[in-house]
Design a protein around this motif. Structure first.
Motif, PDB file in Angstrom:
ATOM      1  N   ILE A  38      -8.408   7.814   2.453  1.00  0.00           N
ATOM      2  CA  ILE A  38      -9.103   6.237   2.657  1.00  0.00           C
ATOM      3  C   ILE A  38     -10.068   5.705   3.000  1.00  0.00           C
ATOM      4  CG2 ILE A  38      -7.619   4.818   3.804  1.00  0.00           C
ATOM      5  CD1 ILE A  38      -5.060   6.238   4.697  1.00  0.00           C
TER       6      ILE A  38
ATOM      7  N   ILE B 243       1.564   6.347   4.800  1.00  0.00           N
ATOM      8  CA  ILE B 243       0.637   6.303   3.933  1.00  0.00           C
ATOM      9  C   ILE B 243      -0.071   7.769   5.307  1.00  0.00           C
ATOM     10  CG2 ILE B 243      -1.824   5.607   4.554  1.00  0.00           C
ATOM     11  CD1 ILE B 243       0.229   3.099   3.684  1.00  0.00           C
ATOM     12  N   SER B 244       0.445   7.829   6.923  1.00  0.00           N
ATOM     13  CA  SER B 244      -0.802   8.689   7.187  1.00  0.00           C
ATOM     14  C   SER B 244       0.324   9.951   6.789  1.00  0.00           C
ATOM     15  CB  SER B 244       0.001   8.635   8.847  1.00  0.00           C
ATOM     16  OG  SER B 244       1.176   8.553   8.829  1.00  0.00           O
TER      17      SER B 244
ATOM     18  N   VAL C  24      -4.288  11.257  -0.339  1.00  0.00           N
ATOM     19  CA  VAL C  24      -4.682   9.937  -0.444  1.00  0.00           C
ATOM     20  C   VAL C  24      -5.736   9.991   0.293  1.00  0.00           C
ATOM     21  CG1 VAL C  24      -4.033   7.725   0.430  1.00  0.00           C
ATOM     22  CG2 VAL C  24      -2.119   9.380  -1.297  1.00  0.00           C
TER      23      VAL C  24
ATOM     24  N   LEU D 292      -5.107   2.317   9.001  1.00  0.00           N
ATOM     25  CA  LEU D 292      -3.994   3.020   7.804  1.00  0.00           C
ATOM     26  C   LEU D 292      -3.887   4.340   8.101  1.00  0.00           C
ATOM     27  CD1 LEU D 292      -5.249   1.060   4.878  1.00  0.00           C
ATOM     28  CD2 LEU D 292      -3.796   1.195   5.846  1.00  0.00           C
TER      29      LEU D 292
ATOM     30  N   SER E  64      -2.493  10.591   4.144  1.00  0.00           N
ATOM     31  CA  SER E  64      -3.683  11.092   4.146  1.00  0.00           C
ATOM     32  C   SER E  64      -3.851  11.857   4.920  1.00  0.00           C
ATOM     33  CB  SER E  64      -3.542   9.939   5.066  1.00  0.00           C
ATOM     34  OG  SER E  64      -5.022   9.941   5.950  1.00  0.00           O
TER      35      SER E  64
ATOM     36  N   LEU F 248       0.625  -1.346  -0.622  1.00  0.00           N
ATOM     37  CA  LEU F 248       0.296  -0.110  -0.024  1.00  0.00           C
ATOM     38  C   LEU F 248       0.867   1.065   0.065  1.00  0.00           C
ATOM     39  CD1 LEU F 248      -2.989  -1.107   2.343  1.00  0.00           C
ATOM     40  CD2 LEU F 248      -2.658  -1.576   0.233  1.00  0.00           C
ATOM     41  N   GLU F 249       1.975   1.033   0.840  1.00  0.00           N
ATOM     42  CA  GLU F 249       3.231   2.107   0.716  1.00  0.00           C
ATOM     43  C   GLU F 249       3.743   2.895  -0.762  1.00  0.00           C
ATOM     44  OE1 GLU F 249       3.891   2.395   5.331  1.00  0.00           O
ATOM     45  OE2 GLU F 249       6.025   1.572   3.906  1.00  0.00           O
TER      46      GLU F 249
ATOM     47  N   ILE G 263      -7.201   4.504  -1.319  1.00  0.00           N
ATOM     48  CA  ILE G 263      -6.949   3.580  -0.793  1.00  0.00           C
ATOM     49  C   ILE G 263      -9.003   2.546  -0.396  1.00  0.00           C
ATOM     50  CG2 ILE G 263      -5.959   1.390   0.992  1.00  0.00           C
ATOM     51  CD1 ILE G 263      -4.177   3.468   0.699  1.00  0.00           C
TER      52      ILE G 263
ATOM     53  N   ALA H 231       0.814   3.988  -2.803  1.00  0.00           N
ATOM     54  CA  ALA H 231       0.485   5.385  -2.670  1.00  0.00           C
ATOM     55  C   ALA H 231       2.442   6.196  -2.602  1.00  0.00           C
ATOM     56  CB  ALA H 231       0.209   5.183  -0.785  1.00  0.00           C
TER      57      ALA H 231
END
Length: 231
Positions: A215, A204-205, A213, A197, A208, A120-121, A132, A124
């Motif tokens: 989620i 990812i954080s 991104v 996530l 986001s 996932l990383e 996601i 992204a």
């Protein structure tokens, strides 16, 4: 982890993304990624699912032409974390999508372990996929097995037991809600993964938190073919 350690990981992630984008044969994408915003990508998934529900036989694609188009690189516009269940193929569910459109992680129970998280990383940070979607589904066997652990103290052979362990906390939480135990557990499992996530860093954080991104969670109904977004 110390702040210095977190910053170091962030730097490593940025360097990794940069290197994968520009280094010879390791390169997996040949451009800046999709031009879609997170909201546009999500809307496109929703529209594709409506098309699939209304007229699934119309969801056809020109595979030969598309295969040639994406042979040199990929820029998927959405990432899907889905169950490995054979009845839940994301490319079909979201409207008969073609090669190079979705970046997909599939395993029983749509959980996110280290391998899935790294994938996932990569999607992204490197491929710049803007959304996601963590998607559970009706009558999930892995979730049902976790429910049996909670209610019947069930055990499973081989690696099946450890595989469903991450789902057990969701089943415990869902049991108190009433209603269909498995269904509630499927949704709780999705919600917990989405929250994890959003809090998992640094890649990812950060993406986001900055709005690059989105989620979201989703629930797929096997009988109707409809996807409900639940986050």
């Amino acid at each position: 982890m110390t702040r210095r350690g977190a910053l170091g990981l962030a730097g490593f992630g940025a360097a990794l993304a940069s290197g994968m984008m520009t280094t010879g044969k390791a390169r997996a994408a040949d451009g800046p990624g999709t031009s879609l915003t997170p909201d546009q990508a999500l809307a496109q998934l929703e529209a594709g699912n409506r098309r699939y529900v209304a007229s699934p036989e119309a969801c056809v694609i020109n595979m030969t032409k598309r295969r040639e188009e994406v042979a040199g690189g990929q820029a998927p516009w959405a990432t899907i974390v889905s169950c490995a269940d054979s009845r839940v193929p994301p490319e079909l569910i979201f409207g008969g999508l073609s090669l190079g459109e979705l970046f997909v992680v599939r395993n029983a129970g749509n959980t996110v372990d280290t391998t899935a998280l790294g994938t996932l990383e990569y999607g992204a940070a490197v491929l710049k996929s803007p959304v996601i979607v963590v998607m559970g589904h009706q009558a999930c066997g892995a979730v049902s097995a976790a429910c049996d652990v909670v209610t019947k103290n069930a055990t499973y052979p081989g690696a099946i037991g450890p595989m469903i362990e991450p789902i057990v906390p969701a089943a415990i939480a869902a049991r108190a809600k009433g209603g269909d135990f498995v269904d509630q557990s499927v949704r709780e499992n999705v919600l917990r993964t989405v929250r994890r996530l959003k809090a998992t860093g640094p890649l990812i954080s950060d993406l986001s938190g900055s709005g690059k991104v989105k989620i979201v969670g989703a629930y797929y109904n096997l009988a109707s073919g409809k996807v409900d977004f639940i986050v």
